[in-house]
Design a protein around this motif. Structure first.
Motif, PDB file in Angstrom:
ATOM      1  N   SER A   9      -1.466 -20.260  54.388  1.00 48.77           N
ATOM      2  CA  SER A   9      -0.631 -21.174  55.173  1.00 48.77           C
ATOM      3  C   SER A   9       0.600 -20.500  55.786  1.00 48.77           C
ATOM      4  N   LYS A  10       1.275 -19.625  55.050  1.00 47.75           N
ATOM      5  CA  LYS A  10       2.476 -18.972  55.595  1.00 47.75           C
ATOM      6  C   LYS A  10       2.126 -18.150  56.832  1.00 47.75           C
ATOM      7  N   GLU A  11       1.107 -17.306  56.704  1.00 49.49           N
ATOM      8  CA  GLU A  11       0.700 -16.456  57.820  1.00 49.49           C
ATOM      9  C   GLU A  11       0.078 -17.286  58.946  1.00 49.49           C
ATOM     10  N   ASN A  12      -0.612 -18.360  58.569  1.00 46.57           N
ATOM     11  CA  ASN A  12      -1.211 -19.216  59.588  1.00 46.57           C
ATOM     12  C   ASN A  12      -0.131 -19.892  60.437  1.00 46.57           C
ATOM     13  N   SER A  13       0.970 -20.303  59.798  1.00 45.09           N
ATOM     14  CA  SER A  13       2.057 -20.915  60.570  1.00 45.09           C
ATOM     15  C   SER A  13       2.705 -19.874  61.481  1.00 45.09           C
ATOM     16  N   LEU A  14       2.797 -18.630  61.028  1.00 47.07           N
ATOM     17  CA  LEU A  14       3.304 -17.558  61.890  1.00 47.07           C
ATOM     18  C   LEU A  14       2.360 -17.334  63.073  1.00 47.07           C
ATOM     19  N   PHE A  15       1.058 -17.395  62.807  1.00 50.24           N
ATOM     20  CA  PHE A  15       0.078 -17.206  63.881  1.00 50.24           C
ATOM     21  C   PHE A  15       0.208 -18.311  64.933  1.00 50.24           C
ATOM     22  N   LYS A  16       0.409 -19.546  64.467  1.00 48.22           N
ATOM     23  CA  LYS A  16       0.596 -20.656  65.415  1.00 48.22           C
ATOM     24  C   LYS A  16       1.855 -20.451  66.240  1.00 48.22           C
ATOM     25  N   ARG A  17       2.864 -19.857  65.641  1.00 47.96           N
ATOM     26  CA  ARG A  17       4.092 -19.555  66.394  1.00 47.96           C
ATOM     27  C   ARG A  17       3.825 -18.494  67.464  1.00 47.96           C
ATOM     28  N   ILE A  18       2.957 -17.521  67.140  1.00 46.23           N
ATOM     29  CA  ILE A  18       2.584 -16.500  68.133  1.00 46.23           C
ATOM     30  C   ILE A  18       1.961 -17.184  69.346  1.00 46.23           C
ATOM     31  N   LEU A  19       1.062 -18.135  69.081  1.00 49.87           N
ATOM     32  CA  LEU A  19       0.409 -18.864  70.177  1.00 49.87           C
ATOM     33  C   LEU A  19       1.431 -19.620  71.018  1.00 49.87           C
ATOM     34  N   LYS A  20       2.369 -20.289  70.340  1.00 50.46           N
ATOM     35  CA  LYS A  20       3.414 -21.039  71.058  1.00 50.46           C
ATOM     36  C   LYS A  20       4.278 -20.092  71.895  1.00 50.46           C
ATOM     37  N   CYS A  21       4.633 -18.961  71.319  1.00 50.08           N
ATOM     38  CA  CYS A  21       5.453 -17.992  72.048  1.00 50.08           C
ATOM     39  C   CYS A  21       4.718 -17.487  73.285  1.00 50.08           C
ATOM     40  N   TYR A  22       3.430 -17.253  73.159  1.00 51.63           N
ATOM     41  CA  TYR A  22       2.644 -16.813  74.315  1.00 51.63           C
ATOM     42  C   TYR A  22       2.646 -17.897  75.399  1.00 51.63           C
ATOM     43  N   GLU A  23       2.428 -19.140  74.993  1.00 48.32           N
ATOM     44  CA  GLU A  23       2.397 -20.246  75.956  1.00 48.32           C
ATOM     45  C   GLU A  23       3.732 -20.417  76.661  1.00 48.32           C
ATOM     46  N   HIS A  24       4.830 -20.142  75.952  1.00 47.64           N
ATOM     47  CA  HIS A  24       6.165 -20.307  76.531  1.00 47.64           C
ATOM     48  C   HIS A  24       6.739 -18.995  77.089  1.00 47.64           C
ATOM     49  N   LYS A  25       5.887 -17.979  77.168  1.00 48.65           N
ATOM     50  CA  LYS A  25       6.265 -16.668  77.717  1.00 48.65           C
ATOM     51  C   LYS A  25       7.431 -16.021  76.962  1.00 48.65           C
ATOM     52  N   GLN A  26       7.479 -16.265  75.657  1.00 47.66           N
ATOM     53  CA  GLN A  26       8.483 -15.636  74.794  1.00 47.66           C
ATOM     54  C   GLN A  26       7.799 -14.472  74.062  1.00 47.66           C
ATOM     55  N   TYR A  27       7.448 -13.456  74.846  1.00 46.15           N
ATOM     56  CA  TYR A  27       6.585 -12.400  74.346  1.00 46.15           C
ATOM     57  C   TYR A  27       7.216 -11.562  73.239  1.00 46.15           C
ATOM     58  N   LYS A  28       8.483 -11.249  73.357  1.00 49.34           N
ATOM     59  CA  LYS A  28       9.119 -10.400  72.345  1.00 49.34           C
ATOM     60  C   LYS A  28       9.205 -11.111  70.999  1.00 49.34           C
ATOM     61  N   ILE A  29       9.450 -12.404  71.026  1.00 50.17           N
ATOM     62  CA  ILE A  29       9.482 -13.178  69.777  1.00 50.17           C
ATOM     63  C   ILE A  29       8.078 -13.225  69.173  1.00 50.17           C
ATOM     64  N   GLY A  30       7.066 -13.407  70.036  1.00 47.51           N
ATOM     65  CA  GLY A  30       5.675 -13.404  69.574  1.00 47.51           C
ATOM     66  C   GLY A  30       5.301 -12.088  68.919  1.00 47.51           C
ATOM     67  N   LEU A  31       5.770 -10.996  69.495  1.00 46.70           N
ATOM     68  CA  LEU A  31       5.516  -9.678  68.896  1.00 46.70           C
ATOM     69  C   LEU A  31       6.126  -9.579  67.506  1.00 46.70           C
ATOM     70  N   LYS A  32       7.318 -10.143  67.362  1.00 43.58           N
ATOM     71  CA  LYS A  32       7.996 -10.118  66.061  1.00 43.58           C
ATOM     72  C   LYS A  32       7.146 -10.840  65.014  1.00 43.58           C
ATOM     73  N   TYR A  33       6.609 -11.996  65.380  1.00 45.77           N
ATOM     74  CA  TYR A  33       5.779 -12.752  64.441  1.00 45.77           C
ATOM     75  C   TYR A  33       4.480 -12.009  64.123  1.00 45.77           C
ATOM     76  N   SER A  34       3.887 -11.386  65.133  1.00 47.04           N
ATOM     77  CA  SER A  34       2.642 -10.660  64.867  1.00 47.04           C
ATOM     78  C   SER A  34       2.900  -9.461  63.954  1.00 47.04           C
ATOM     79  N   LYS A  35       4.065  -8.823  64.104  1.00 46.73           N
ATOM     80  CA  LYS A  35       4.400  -7.700  63.217  1.00 46.73           C
ATOM     81  C   LYS A  35       4.597  -8.178  61.787  1.00 46.73           C
ATOM     82  N   GLN A  36       5.107  -9.407  61.627  1.00 46.90           N
ATOM     83  CA  GLN A  36       5.275  -9.949  60.271  1.00 46.90           C
ATOM     84  C   GLN A  36       3.917 -10.122  59.594  1.00 46.90           C
TER      85      GLN A  36
END
Length: 183
Positions: A9-36
């Motif tokens: 669940s913890k990593e899954n919620s981070l993954f969902k945040r990556i998707l949201k960041c991609y949709e909102h063009k917040q790429y650097k934040i998405g990268l941070k979540y994927s690195k986590q």
């Protein structure tokens, strides 16, 4: 359809945040979540996360790195509709439309009712003038979302482009009958 490599669940919620960041063009934040996620040794080779990191890097102009990550993600999770869809998006961004269509079709093998993949596929089919394929995809979208006007109109347009004007008109009439007028 769930991934063949489900995340806790913890990593899954981070993954969902990556998707949201991609949709909102917040790429650097998405990268941070994927690195986590990828920083955890248990999930260092998680296919869908690698693919999303690659897609994000592609948006930041780092194409070579993006392709490497997406291919690695796909190798780690060949049965993931997310990985195939992301690979198709990368192909489309490089104007390799036939390859993108193949990727979308592979994604649909694993998640046949995914609306976003079907929409992306239909757009490429019309762009590549695959009108029969476009009609079939629009029919599938109509079956999945019969209450959406766009589903009916898209299917009618597909018949119109195939010069089946009578069927196109019939589809629009059927849609009109489904609409109730509240007076």
């Amino acid at each position: 359809m769930p991934s063949s490599q489900p995340l806790p669940s913890k990593e899954n919620s981070l993954f969902k945040r990556i998707l949201k960041c991609y949709e909102h063009k917040q790429y650097k934040i998405g990268l941070k979540y994927s690195k986590q996620i990828l920083g955890n040794p248990k999930f260092a080779e998680h296919g869908e996360t690698l693919a999303m990191k690659g897609l994000t890097l592609n948006c930041l102009g780092r194409k070579e790195e993006a392709y490497d990550l997406v291919r690695r993600g796909l190798r780690n999770d060949l049965k993931s509709h997310v990985c195939w869809h992301v690979y198709g998006l990368l192909q489309r961004s490089d104007r390799k439309y036939d390859d993108a269509i193949k990727c979308y079709r592979n994604a649909l093998k694993w998640d046949k009712d995914n609306l976003q993949i079907l929409r992306d596929l239909s757009l490429l089919q019309i762009q590549m003038r695959d009108l029969e394929g476009y009609r079939d995809t629009r029919y599938q979208l109509l079956q999945l979302r019969p209450v959406q006007r766009a589903s009916w109109i898209g299917y009618a347009i597909a018949h119109h482009l195939l010069k089946d004007y009578t069927q196109s008109l019939n589809i629009l009439e059927e849609y009109r009958k489904t609409q109730t007028v509240n007076i």
